[in-house]
Design an enzyme around this catalytic site. Structure first.
Site, PDB file in Angstrom:
ATOM      1  N   MET A 296       0.857  -1.385  -0.178  1.00 60.38           N
ATOM      2  CA  MET A 296      -0.104  -0.018  -0.091  1.00 60.38           C
ATOM      3  C   MET A 296       0.972   1.230  -0.176  1.00 60.38           C
ATOM      4  SD  MET A 296      -2.170  -1.707   3.121  1.00 60.38           S
ATOM      5  CE  MET A 296      -3.353  -0.114   3.505  1.00 60.38           C
TER       6      MET A 296
ATOM      7  N   GLY B 240       2.528   4.340   4.622  1.00 65.07           N
ATOM      8  CA  GLY B 240       2.954   3.339   3.634  1.00 65.07           C
ATOM      9  C   GLY B 240       3.029   2.067   4.426  1.00 65.07           C
ATOM     10  N   SER B 241       2.414   0.848   3.838  1.00 69.65           N
ATOM     11  CA  SER B 241       2.486  -0.374   4.558  1.00 69.65           C
ATOM     12  C   SER B 241       2.196  -1.550   3.553  1.00 69.65           C
ATOM     13  CB  SER B 241       1.502  -0.173   5.810  1.00 69.65           C
ATOM     14  OG  SER B 241       0.137   0.336   5.343  1.00 69.65           O
ATOM     15  N   ARG B 242       1.958  -2.500   4.305  1.00 70.89           N
ATOM     16  CA  ARG B 242       1.480  -3.787   3.318  1.00 70.89           C
ATOM     17  C   ARG B 242       0.629  -4.687   4.208  1.00 70.89           C
ATOM     18  NH1 ARG B 242       6.873  -7.365   1.634  1.00 70.89           N
ATOM     19  NH2 ARG B 242       5.646  -9.356   2.387  1.00 70.89           N
TER      20      ARG B 242
END
Length: 229
Positions: A99, A187-189
């Site tokens: 993301m 921001g990440s996942r």
């Protein structure tokens, strides 16, 4: 645009700060170039933050039983069989969604069922697209048992900019793909660990939409289901 509840306080604080910066500037230097530059930059910062905390209303439009639905907006960065050593201790099929700061950061449940376990682990803040972020970064693990007793693990992972993971899932509570599982700031996942042999419906680098894009079809269940053409 609907604003996510996780961003309400921050947006109010940011608006107040920018107002305090711009108002004295207007009264001291007037409508000069410096004022318009500062006002423009302030507006851009506020709009970018507002865009990050947008919260679209979504419902999966088809029958979701037997499907794994994307839990987040973003790009598919991993599709591979790996050893999952924190919960299953066996080989699982991992599908990961990265993301960016421009994606919606709300997370949805990927399957219907009951939340079996929720576990938060502290860790590092590596860039979320790196493979080691799955096991070394700050993360929250949610294990869901589907209505047909298939276990699906979903992991919210903090990134280099993400410093807070919010998880709404609670142990022993029912869950549905149209419900939000949590939120990750910046921001990440999100990783998913599925049974080996699961039919994957996406490809590497594909853009997916949370609560809208089917990720996989669970093979261990004899579902009479076909995706709409």
């Amino acid at each position: 645009m609907k604003v996510h509840r996780e961003g309400t306080g921050l947006l109010l604080s940011l608006f107040t700060l920018l107002f305090i910066v711009n108002l004295p500037l207007y009264y001291t230097i007037g409508k000069g170039l410096s004022f318009y530059i500062t006002l423009s930059l302030s507006t851009i910062v506020f709009l970018l933050t507002l865009n990050f905390f947008r919260s679209p209303t979504r419902r999966f439009p088809y029958d979701s039983e037997g499907l794994v639905i994307a839990p987040a907006d973003g790009t598919i960065v991993v599709i591979e069989e790996v050893m999952e050593n924190e919960y299953f201790h066996e080989k699982r099929l991992q599908v990961s969604i990265f993301m960016s700061i421009f994606n919606v950061h709300a997370n949805w449940f990927p399957v219907n069922g009951t939340v079996k376990q929720v576990l938060h682990r502290k860790g590092r803040f590596r860039a979320a697209y790196l493979p080691k972020s799955s096991t070394e970064n700050e993360r929250s693990t949610i294990v869901i048992t589907t209505h047909h007793n298939v276990e699906v693990l979903t992991r919210q992972i903090a990134g280099a900019m993400a410093r807070r993971i919010v998880t709404y899932a609670k142990t022993n509570e029912p869950c549905h793909v149209d419900e939000q599982m949590g939120f990750i700031k910046f921001g990440s996942r999100v990783d998913m660990f599925l049974p080996a042999g699961t039919e994957i419906l996406v490809e590497m680098d594909q853009k997916v939409t949370g609560n809208q894009t089917p990720i996989a079809r669970l093979h261990k269940i004899n579902y009479d289901y076909s995706l709409p053409s």
